[in-house]
Structure formats: C-alpha cells, structure tokens
Motif scaffolding. Sequence first.
Motif: not given
Length: 693
Positions: A77-78, A133, A135, A167, A213, A257, A301, A304-305
């Motif tokens: 999720n990057s 991320s 996010r 990361r 990732e 994600t 999550d 990296e998040f």
Amino acid sequence: MRLKHAASRLLLALLLTAPATGAALAYDRAAASAPLQFRITEGRTENAFHQEGDIAAHLLLSSGTRPRVLVAFPAGNSGVGVWFEDTTTPVQWTLGEVKGERRREAGKPWNGIVATARIDAQRLVVRDAVLGSVRVLRDYQLGQPYPAETAASPEVTDTAIRWKRDRLDGAPGYAIALEVENGRFTRDGGKIVLLGAPAGEPLRLRIHASTGETPLTPFDAAGLLNEHATADTRSRQALQFLSYHEKFLAGSWRFDTYFGRDTLMSVRLLMPVLQPEAVEAGIGAVLARLAPDGEVAHEEDIGEFAVLRHRKERNNASATPIYDYTMIDDDYMLPPVAAAWLLEDARGHERARAFLATSGEGGRPGDALVRNLLFVAGRSQAFADEPVFRNLIALKPDKPVGQWRDSNEGLGRGRYPYDVNVVWMPAALRAIGGFLDSGLLDAYASAEDRMRLRAAAARADAWERQAAELFTVRLPHARAAEQVRAYAAGVGVADRAALESLGDGELAFAALALDAQGRPVPVLHSDEGFRLLFGQPDAQSLARDVGNLMRPFPAGLMTDAGLLVANPAYADREVWPRLGSAAYHGTVVWAWQQAVLAAGLQRQLARDDLPAEVRTALGDAQARLWRAIRAADAVRTSELWSWSYRDGRYQVEPFGAQGAHEDESNAAQLWSTVFLALPPPDAAKAANPGKEK
C-alpha cells in the motif's frame, strides 16, 4: 490497542508469512502473461494502470491549476508523489508510453514503472514530494502534514530531480524521478523550478517511480472470471488490477489494500462470475484477519504505515500488520456472504469441507468462521431479551463511524445504523441456522457452542420485525410536501415531479439510523437495497420501500445521474448541508449501491409469492434503475460521483473534481466492478429466453 487485537495481529502475521499454497504457489512471476494496461480519464486526472507479474502501479497525472504526479503501488500500500504549486492558468498533461521497470539494489528488488508525458507549461514550481505509505500520501492530499521522519531530500541536476529513501526500518523503500528532455531544473530562492524550452513547446518528461515493498500475486484473467461475466472490458481490467491471491484491494489509488466490508460485498455480488479460487481467496482473506473474539477486520496498516504505528505506540520498528476493528457492519456481513458460497452456491458447497479444513499456521478457516458466528450470537442476546433501542447494535463508544457510510456525517450523526440492525443481524442469524443444518460446523464447534448458535438462529424473525419498527419514520403528506418543496428550493432543483410522486397519503420510510436517544434520523437512504438482496420482505413492505427509493429526487433518490445514497429533505434544515452533493456520503451516487439495488430487485422478482401489481412495480423500478445506470456509463468503475443541475436535468460530475468536494474518487473501485455479474435485465432475458427474471 486491546490485547485481543495484538493477538490477532500475531495470528495473521504467521498466516501471511507461511509458504504459499494452491494457486498462489503455482504462479510463476517470471513467466507472467502480457502486461495488463488500461487508462481511465476522470475530470482533470489521467489514470494509467500497469500490472505485469511482480509490478503493479497506478499512475495519476492531474491537470488544471493544481498539477500533480502520483504513483500508487499495491505492494505494501505504498506510493510516491510530486505536488506542484498552483498555477495561474490551467495546465494540461498528455501521457505517452508506460512500461514496467525492474532493478536490484544491494541484492534487493525494486519494481515500478517508467512513463513519458508532456505538459503545456513553461514554469512549474515544486511544492513537495511525498514517498511512503499511500495512507500518508492520502493525508497530504487532504492538507495534512506528513511525518517528519518520512521526508526525502531531492537530488537536483539541470535535467532531472530525484527523491529516494529507504523504509524507516531499513527495508527497500521508495523512489520517484522526473527527467526533462527540453527544459531545465533550477533553484529560485528556496524553491525548485522547472522551466520550459524558449520555443514555448510543451515540456517533455520521463517519470520513473518504484517501490521496494513485497509484491502481491495477481490473478490472471482466466483464473479470476468464468464464462458468465459480462463483456465489459473496463470493469474486467479494473477488477483484475485489484485482485490478488493474498487479498482483494478496495480501490486505487487511495485504498490500495484490504478492506473487510469491500471484500465481502464485492465477492458476494461477483460470486456468480468469479472462479472458485477467487471467491475463496476473498473469504479466506477476511477469515484470516479476524480478531480472536470473531470481529472482522475493516482495514490493515501494512508496510511503512505499520512501522510508523509501531514506532509511535511501542517504540520499535516492527512492520507486523496492525488491524482495525472499528467497523461493526462487516462483523454481521460475514455469515450471510460465507453462507452464499458454502451453502447456496453448488460450486462452493462441493468445496466447502475442504476449504474450511485448510490448515495453515494461522489456523483453519472453519475455526475462524465459528469464532465469528459465536460473536454474532452473543451480540444478539440483549435485544432478544429486551427489544428496546439501547440493546440494538450501536457504533463503538466515541466512534462517529461504524458502517459503510464511514465519513463523520455519513450516518446523519446517528448511533444505531439501520443496515446493521434491520438487515445484517437477521441475515447473519439465518445464516447461522443454515450452517448448523448443513453439518459443516460439527468439526469446529463443540456441542455447547452449537446449542448457543441454535438459540441465536431462532431469534432472526423477531429481531428483524422488532428492530424495523424502531426505525420507521412517518410524516403526514402536508409535512412531507412542505419539506420537499423547501429542500428543492434550497439546492436549486425542480420539485414538480417529486411532489407529484408523493401522492396524497402518509409517507413512511426507514430511518438511516437512530440517534443516541433512540430517535429516528429521518434521512431516506439506499441501504434498503441490502434488505432486497439478503431478506424477503412481505409484499406490502416491499412495494412501499421500493417506491420510496424510486421517487424523483428530492422526494426519493432517483436522478438522471443515478441513484443517490442519501436524501436529507425530510430531516431538519441543519442536516441538509452536511449531506449535500459535495459530501462523501451525501446526495451522491455510489456505483456499488446501484448494483446492490439491481441485484436485490432481480432477487425479489425471482419470487413466486408476490401479487401481480407488486411484480409490475418492481419491474418498472428495475427498468428505471437500469436507465440511470446506463446514463452514467462513463464513470461506471469509479468509487462515486456527484451531479450538477442544468437545463432541467442532473448531469454527472466526477467526485473530487470540484474544490468544494471533501475528497476525491478512485478511478478503479472493487465494488464498482460488480456489474460484471449483473447484465441488464433485457440482456439477461435475451440470454435466457423463456425464463422470467
């Protein structure tokens, strides 16, 4: 974070790091088929998707006065993005070729894309780049600062600018570079400026973007859909981009994600056209992420998040996934969706025992399913004993959200959602009864547990009837007409057809929610579609509820742009702006909600116990709904869209295209692809002559 959630994270971490089995094991990334490439233009944004073995990337180029380059990767999720300062006049991107790009650094793989593009600007000022991320990128897009430790410093030459960093835990990270062919980068004070060529021709750029990732394992087209899927190329492409053996993605770019609710509803609606392995991948992903008490994880999550969360909350740099259990609707969706596959679908029923018995370091799916069923059974007890509003299923304490309308205003500030209490709980209880009758639970539930489940299953009819009564809104005709007239004037739309559709009797409909004091929130809503898809309302209720939805807005939910998901006309005036056409869950159109209603109408029309006049009304509603669906074909795979009103008609407006909109839509959304399993009724009849739908 509660202890049970920590235990669940450990359980899932073990499951997801176990050796791959089945179809995932057989997939050879090096021998991947031809790349999946497609593009979608929405408003001022060009979206390009590229999936090729271990590469999956979504490139966005945003034109207008707020230019942006952004690339989102399902892996971890990057994402990476470059935002430019606002321009005085609009600029226009033109996208060229997009190709996959792989490299290795220090023995570690990096996967991404390289793209060519032009932009008709002579001067662009770099505002900032954000790497990490999705996010974090999503928050930055909404005006929030990114964590200081994720900042990346640019490397600038005359012809290129590059950001790259590892990361936070030292794993391979993220990189983006812009190379200009006919311009130059320079510094102007503290700013980095891209200047065009003196001749005034558009700037020509090459964009490199990559992530370190761990990649996901995509389904190929043959392994995802069967021969019954409709021939909608764009929806097929969007679904394939969002589908992986490890999980389905909720939507790209903002939700690259797992989302529990999105997976469950999409799998249920797509079930007739999905291959068995794909259905089981979706249900298995949900079961794998259950909390120890059986709650369904809403979101994860990861990447990296997760590292950021662990650093902040536990002072370590672990990347162990963290799962969110705030939502309450998905807890009760799981049983009826699992039953639809394992009990009602012949393919799933044949595979059910093997699927539930699959062993892995995270445990058997059968054990996880029983945990969820016991959770549902336990939550059904209080209202069964004393059917008062305070014993209904409420949002969790101090949480403003808890079901699919998960913006702060989405439930009209209600606390007890209609769908959870009137649809999902009864459907879950009936599914429990079906599982017990099938014998599938015998290997996973003790005799005592089966007794508890049997007692819960017997509560379904009473729960549905008593809960529905608490949500009923009744308005005298004069009051309803007054509200519609005033609301139409307030939002600048015509009211004649809406007022005529009200007739001359009392208006009764189901509230969107109950507030903290148990009072109905009088907002008309599309969640009635769930009841048509998962329940069997009596003929009178069915005719009334469908009639309410199909009235012209602002008396009902129907517009030329589609079926709205909310209509606050009957609420207090202070509610109106909170659920307007710029609100994420306001008077806007969500593709999947139209699909739910279409599937629900199809299911109800298959009944043989309805009076002729009710069947006729349902057929008329089906025809009107499909006219609206076809009218918005250009945005059919989008998450949602809004509207404008001109020349007496509602016009589709991409959500996020206007500055007043509170967010932006995803160009590819999982549950917006579900029309692959829903041919229009005229097409379905042509394919099955002589069979009434």
